[in-house]
Design a protein around this motif. Structure first.
Motif, PDB file in Angstrom:
ATOM      1  N   LYS D 149      19.744  -0.518 -12.755  1.00  0.00           N
ATOM      2  CA  LYS D 149      18.536  -0.413 -11.952  1.00  0.00           C
ATOM      3  C   LYS D 149      17.515   0.682 -13.032  1.00  0.00           C
ATOM      4  O   LYS D 149      16.569   0.513 -12.958  1.00  0.00           O
ATOM      5  N   THR D 150      17.904   1.852 -13.772  1.00  0.00           N
ATOM      6  CA  THR D 150      17.139   2.390 -14.288  1.00  0.00           C
ATOM      7  C   THR D 150      16.600   1.859 -15.436  1.00  0.00           C
ATOM      8  O   THR D 150      15.042   1.567 -15.578  1.00  0.00           O
ATOM      9  N   LYS D 151      18.138   1.244 -15.786  1.00  0.00           N
ATOM     10  CA  LYS D 151      17.174   0.514 -17.222  1.00  0.00           C
ATOM     11  C   LYS D 151      16.623  -0.951 -16.948  1.00  0.00           C
ATOM     12  O   LYS D 151      15.291  -1.293 -17.621  1.00  0.00           O
ATOM     13  N   ALA D 152      16.618  -1.547 -15.447  1.00  0.00           N
ATOM     14  CA  ALA D 152      15.860  -2.687 -15.082  1.00  0.00           C
ATOM     15  C   ALA D 152      13.874  -2.305 -14.882  1.00  0.00           C
ATOM     16  O   ALA D 152      13.517  -2.925 -15.530  1.00  0.00           O
ATOM     17  N   GLU D 153      13.769  -1.260 -14.182  1.00  0.00           N
ATOM     18  CA  GLU D 153      12.918  -0.803 -14.083  1.00  0.00           C
ATOM     19  C   GLU D 153      11.877   0.059 -15.714  1.00  0.00           C
ATOM     20  O   GLU D 153      10.502  -0.321 -15.099  1.00  0.00           O
ATOM     21  N   HIS D 154      13.130   0.544 -16.224  1.00  0.00           N
ATOM     22  CA  HIS D 154      12.379   1.449 -17.471  1.00  0.00           C
ATOM     23  C   HIS D 154      11.996   0.029 -17.872  1.00  0.00           C
ATOM     24  O   HIS D 154      11.208   0.246 -18.626  1.00  0.00           O
ATOM     25  N   LEU D 155      12.673  -1.401 -18.246  1.00  0.00           N
ATOM     26  CA  LEU D 155      12.018  -2.222 -18.939  1.00  0.00           C
ATOM     27  C   LEU D 155      10.653  -2.268 -18.705  1.00  0.00           C
ATOM     28  O   LEU D 155       9.165  -2.779 -19.187  1.00  0.00           O
ATOM     29  N   PHE D 156      10.267  -3.089 -16.747  1.00  0.00           N
ATOM     30  CA  PHE D 156       9.313  -3.064 -16.852  1.00  0.00           C
ATOM     31  C   PHE D 156       8.181  -2.316 -16.557  1.00  0.00           C
ATOM     32  O   PHE D 156       7.313  -3.076 -17.806  1.00  0.00           O
ATOM     33  N   VAL D 157       8.785  -1.253 -16.827  1.00  0.00           N
ATOM     34  CA  VAL D 157       7.266   0.016 -17.104  1.00  0.00           C
ATOM     35  C   VAL D 157       7.335  -0.423 -18.679  1.00  0.00           C
ATOM     36  O   VAL D 157       5.770  -0.503 -19.162  1.00  0.00           O
ATOM     37  N   LEU D 158       8.124   0.076 -19.889  1.00  0.00           N
ATOM     38  CA  LEU D 158       6.961  -0.613 -20.729  1.00  0.00           C
ATOM     39  C   LEU D 158       6.865  -1.544 -20.955  1.00  0.00           C
ATOM     40  O   LEU D 158       5.704  -1.445 -22.181  1.00  0.00           O
ATOM     41  N   ILE D 159       7.400  -3.007 -21.099  1.00  0.00           N
ATOM     42  CA  ILE D 159       6.166  -4.367 -20.812  1.00  0.00           C
ATOM     43  C   ILE D 159       4.633  -3.803 -20.285  1.00  0.00           C
ATOM     44  O   ILE D 159       4.288  -4.412 -21.274  1.00  0.00           O
TER      45      ILE D 159
END
Lengths: 182, 182, 182, 182
Positions: D149-159
């Motif tokens: 969950k953390t990483k999926a959201e983080h990837l979204f934010v980064l993109i």
DNA sequence: CATGAATGAGGCTTCATTCAT
DNA sequence: TATGAATGAAGCCTCATTCAT
């Protein structure tokens, strides 16, 4: 005071009054008004921020003023109420024949389109103004208050109904026989 | 002949009559009519090949029939012309209050839009039909021919004018005092 | 120089900054700005000869200054880079909740409308200014040059992405967990 | 089933998606869309009864589907989450260079214009769909639920943040270094 | 007989800007 | 310096109608 601003606005009102009376509120496109008034497209919303409805109210007011002048001109020199009323009807008949005043301009202009309270109220206000004007003359010409009120309203009703029948028959004759009913 | 086609056509006419009376010819979109009639989009031109104007004529005819029934119902049991006329005005006042018959449906439907000769002539024809119907009753109730003609027309004028004032005032009161002027 | 002109210009900028941030460049009409700023119609082109685009640039600059103050206020008392970054994110979250700062004001103001080189360049310039400001603090707090550069850019990316997700979720929560990723 | 209706509607959506992504909701006139899609003026409201906003929602949905395919294509053959994420960022960088995908198409399309609840909700729904899709792959690739969950959201934010900076710099470089931060 | 998709002209209104004062 | 009137292009949308099925 400036004499450049006035003409455009007035031309707009005059064109609108003529068209609305003839074809009704919804039957008139703003493009027609603009063309008749030879006014540029953007100037309409400069003078009438609320657009078509503002223009309709101004046009109705203008037409009402003309009617008030007509009432005054008819009753001012009259010796009896009946005489004044008859003169008014004959004047309306003449307008019917010469200029196409074949309907109540207020009804055509304000009793259609978005049934906005403002427009309805304005129409009502104008009509009561006509009746009040006639009522004044009735009082001045010696009618009792209650008789004056009845006759003023009655004259209004006759004229409105007469306009209807005259338009349907394409003839001003009815208008000229109206006051035999008073 | 098919019993599925008729109802659709009738629903179309009924919806159109109601809307035209309320908002005027140009104030009503065919989409509104189709929605109110729950009729499919393409079916309008099936039943009314000339489109909106055909529909308006049908709607006006339908409304006129209702008016003719109203006249008949008012005069049929009446003992004098005045009594019949008064009943008619009271019935119209009741309709005003209950259903919003606050204008002449013919005027709203046919006296706008493209000023086609056909529509104007039809309006005229309908109005003369109303007057003729009243005239019949007047004759039956003992009035002389010329008196009958005058009174029938007069009643028409009063009702039309009364509709106007009643609508402006949002009150059916005027309609109920109309025949005191006969 | 005159002290009546300045306030008007400032009010214009403030109103524009607020509206552009909220509705985007093309979503805002100059009439809205003038109304919010209570400024007379003609004064806009007096203060901003190039019209809307000039105003947008001024508004973006104004918003950027606010952001720069926010960065300074966050890092000034911080003992580590992470602490300063976290404070900044929390301050932004607070603004999100209280005042509707739910987007990057620069993006909303400059990345739409005519893709004029001037506006794009100004946006780029402003963004690099933010990053440079953070970079300064990073150096001061002991990070190596290359680490500082990486982290400053990373923080920028996190905040921009965080704004996006926070706006979609209508919640500032994301903003508060951003720096756990540093 | 009919294959005549589809193309026009699809051309409309494709043209709208492209234009909205590039110039934002308010920056695009329907005339532009119609011209690009070579569609007649009236057909828009046939396919999208609510007009521009309907079109925007359809365009955003279409763009979202493309993004979902991109995510799938990136993660499907990946052996680790980081590998999939990196592939995705590189694919986005390539699109940035080749086709001008320099912003989030959803943000440009739905986060402007009338701040209608429908449009905002749809944007939120789409974003959560992207995150869920990434989350699926994260789980499949062995991450714990909370880490995923953390990483999926983080990837979204980064993109999203990366898109912002890449657009400002007119360079896709940032996008290619994004996942070093995971 | 009945339908709903397709059409393009025209509807009203708002826009950013210029100009005369 | 500062203003508000004036402008016409462009905005989105609704209209009555036609057509292929």
């Amino acid at each position: 005071m400036s004499n450049t601003a006035r003409p455009t606005k007035d031309r707009l009102i005059l064109a609108a009054a003529t068209l609305f009376r003839t074809r009704g509120y919804h039957g008139v496109g703003l493009a027609d008004v603009l063309a008749d008034a030879k006014a540029p497209k953007g100037s309409l919303y400069h003078h009438f921020p609320n657009g078509k409805s503002d223009l309709a109210i101004a046009a109705a007011t203008w037409a009402s003023d003309e009617m008030l002048r007509l009432i005054a001109a008819s009753f001012d020199g009259a010796e009896t109420f009946e005489a004044g009323a008859t003169t008014l009807c004959f004047k309306l008949a003449k307008l019917f024949d010469k200029t196409g005043w074949d309907t109540c301009p207020i009804a055509a202009t304000l009793f259609e389109g978005p049934d906005s309270t403002e427009m309805r109220d304005h129409a009502s206000h104008i009509y009561e103004g006509w009746i009040a004007e006639v009522l004044d003359h009735a009082g001045r010409l010696g009618l009792t208050e209650s008789d004056a009120k009845t006759k003023a309203e009655h004259l209004f009703v006759l004229i409105q109904g007469g306009w209807m029948l005259a338009r349907a028959r394409r003839s001003s004759d009815v208008l000229r026989t109206l006051t035999s009913q008073l």
